[in-house]
Design a protein around this motif. Structure first.
Motif, PDB file in Angstrom:
ATOM      1  N   THR A  63     -11.206  28.648 -13.691  1.00 59.17           N
ATOM      2  CA  THR A  63     -10.831  28.288 -11.752  1.00 59.17           C
ATOM      3  C   THR A  63      -9.857  27.597 -11.960  1.00 59.17           C
ATOM      4  O   THR A  63      -8.320  27.085 -12.724  1.00 59.17           O
ATOM      5  N   PRO A  64     -10.787  25.988 -12.289  1.00 56.88           N
ATOM      6  CA  PRO A  64     -10.043  25.021 -12.780  1.00 56.88           C
ATOM      7  C   PRO A  64      -8.656  25.214 -14.287  1.00 56.88           C
ATOM      8  O   PRO A  64      -7.910  24.191 -14.620  1.00 56.88           O
ATOM      9  N   PHE A  65      -9.706  25.579 -15.254  1.00 56.64           N
ATOM     10  CA  PHE A  65      -8.412  26.083 -16.594  1.00 56.64           C
ATOM     11  C   PHE A  65      -7.167  26.293 -15.911  1.00 56.64           C
ATOM     12  O   PHE A  65      -6.321  26.309 -16.647  1.00 56.64           O
ATOM     13  N   ILE A  66      -7.349  27.809 -15.826  1.00 55.22           N
ATOM     14  CA  ILE A  66      -5.931  28.475 -14.760  1.00 55.22           C
ATOM     15  C   ILE A  66      -4.986  27.863 -14.258  1.00 55.22           C
ATOM     16  O   ILE A  66      -3.435  27.763 -14.465  1.00 55.22           O
ATOM     17  N   VAL A  67      -5.805  26.111 -13.420  1.00 51.49           N
ATOM     18  CA  VAL A  67      -4.718  26.059 -12.152  1.00 51.49           C
ATOM     19  C   VAL A  67      -4.570  24.521 -12.582  1.00 51.49           C
ATOM     20  O   VAL A  67      -3.049  24.870 -12.805  1.00 51.49           O
ATOM     21  N   SER A  68      -4.903  24.451 -14.165  1.00 50.94           N
ATOM     22  CA  SER A  68      -4.144  23.617 -14.429  1.00 50.94           C
ATOM     23  C   SER A  68      -3.744  23.482 -15.689  1.00 50.94           C
ATOM     24  O   SER A  68      -2.045  22.747 -15.747  1.00 50.94           O
ATOM     25  N   ASN A  69      -3.469  25.328 -16.009  1.00 51.47           N
ATOM     26  CA  ASN A  69      -2.001  25.235 -17.333  1.00 51.47           C
ATOM     27  C   ASN A  69      -0.641  25.773 -15.906  1.00 51.47           C
ATOM     28  O   ASN A  69      -0.475  25.762 -16.481  1.00 51.47           O
ATOM     29  N   LEU A  70      -1.507  26.263 -15.411  1.00 50.50           N
ATOM     30  CA  LEU A  70      -0.396  26.392 -14.416  1.00 50.50           C
ATOM     31  C   LEU A  70       0.688  25.492 -13.376  1.00 50.50           C
ATOM     32  O   LEU A  70       1.860  25.378 -13.609  1.00 50.50           O
ATOM     33  N   GLY A  71      -0.255  24.018 -13.373  1.00 45.78           N
ATOM     34  CA  GLY A  71       0.808  23.285 -13.485  1.00 45.78           C
ATOM     35  C   GLY A  71       1.140  23.027 -14.694  1.00 45.78           C
ATOM     36  O   GLY A  71       2.258  22.219 -14.023  1.00 45.78           O
ATOM     37  N   LEU A  72       1.122  22.371 -15.575  1.00 41.37           N
ATOM     38  CA  LEU A  72       1.404  22.619 -16.907  1.00 41.37           C
ATOM     39  C   LEU A  72       2.993  23.196 -17.092  1.00 41.37           C
ATOM     40  O   LEU A  72       3.842  22.929 -17.353  1.00 41.37           O
ATOM     41  N   LEU A  73       3.008  24.732 -16.524  1.00 40.55           N
ATOM     42  CA  LEU A  73       4.166  25.402 -16.650  1.00 40.55           C
ATOM     43  C   LEU A  73       5.037  25.212 -15.937  1.00 40.55           C
ATOM     44  O   LEU A  73       5.895  25.288 -16.133  1.00 40.55           O
ATOM     45  N   SER A  74       4.263  24.829 -14.563  1.00 41.05           N
ATOM     46  CA  SER A  74       5.497  24.656 -13.559  1.00 41.05           C
ATOM     47  C   SER A  74       5.471  23.606 -13.554  1.00 41.05           C
ATOM     48  O   SER A  74       7.174  23.430 -13.356  1.00 41.05           O
ATOM     49  N   TYR A  75       5.212  22.423 -14.150  1.00 38.98           N
ATOM     50  CA  TYR A  75       5.958  21.697 -14.746  1.00 38.98           C
ATOM     51  C   TYR A  75       6.669  21.044 -16.040  1.00 38.98           C
ATOM     52  O   TYR A  75       7.726  20.807 -16.073  1.00 38.98           O
ATOM     53  N   ARG A  76       6.190  21.981 -16.803  1.00 40.69           N
ATOM     54  CA  ARG A  76       7.444  22.125 -17.817  1.00 40.69           C
ATOM     55  C   ARG A  76       8.969  23.140 -17.681  1.00 40.69           C
ATOM     56  O   ARG A  76       9.754  23.086 -18.608  1.00 40.69           O
ATOM     57  N   ALA A  77       8.526  24.385 -16.208  1.00 43.77           N
ATOM     58  CA  ALA A  77       9.863  24.769 -16.121  1.00 43.77           C
ATOM     59  C   ALA A  77      11.196  23.816 -15.713  1.00 43.77           C
ATOM     60  O   ALA A  77      11.491  23.262 -15.530  1.00 43.77           O
TER      61      ALA A  77
END
Length: 77
Positions: A63-77
């Motif tokens: 769960t935290p792996f997915i959430v942290s990566n989604l945060g990363l991707l949303s920041y990079r978008a």
């Protein structure tokens, strides 16, 4: 490479960059360990370890792996 496959490869390349992976795995280790200790610590200390408990432990780290990566991707978008 067509545009559709490039669209799916870009997030994977972002996630797999060493600096990003180092950060998300650190977050995963800290938050996953906290969740496991908080939610399942008593069961683990008693030795009540079943396949169901291992699944829950895995989800505590996934769960935290997915959430942290989604945060990363949303920041990079």
């Amino acid at each position: 490479m067509n545009k559709l496959s490039a669209t799916y490869l870009t997030p994977a390349r972002t996630i797999c960059q060493p600096a990003h992976l180092k950060r998300t795995l650190l977050i995963t280790a800290i938050v996953g360990s906290w969740l496991t200790l908080f939610n399942l610590g008593d069961r683990l200390m008693m030795g009540d370890i079943t396949a169901w408990i291992w699944l829950k432990v895995s989800l505590n780290y996934l769960t935290p792996f997915i959430v942290s990566n989604l945060g990363l991707l949303s920041y990079r978008a």
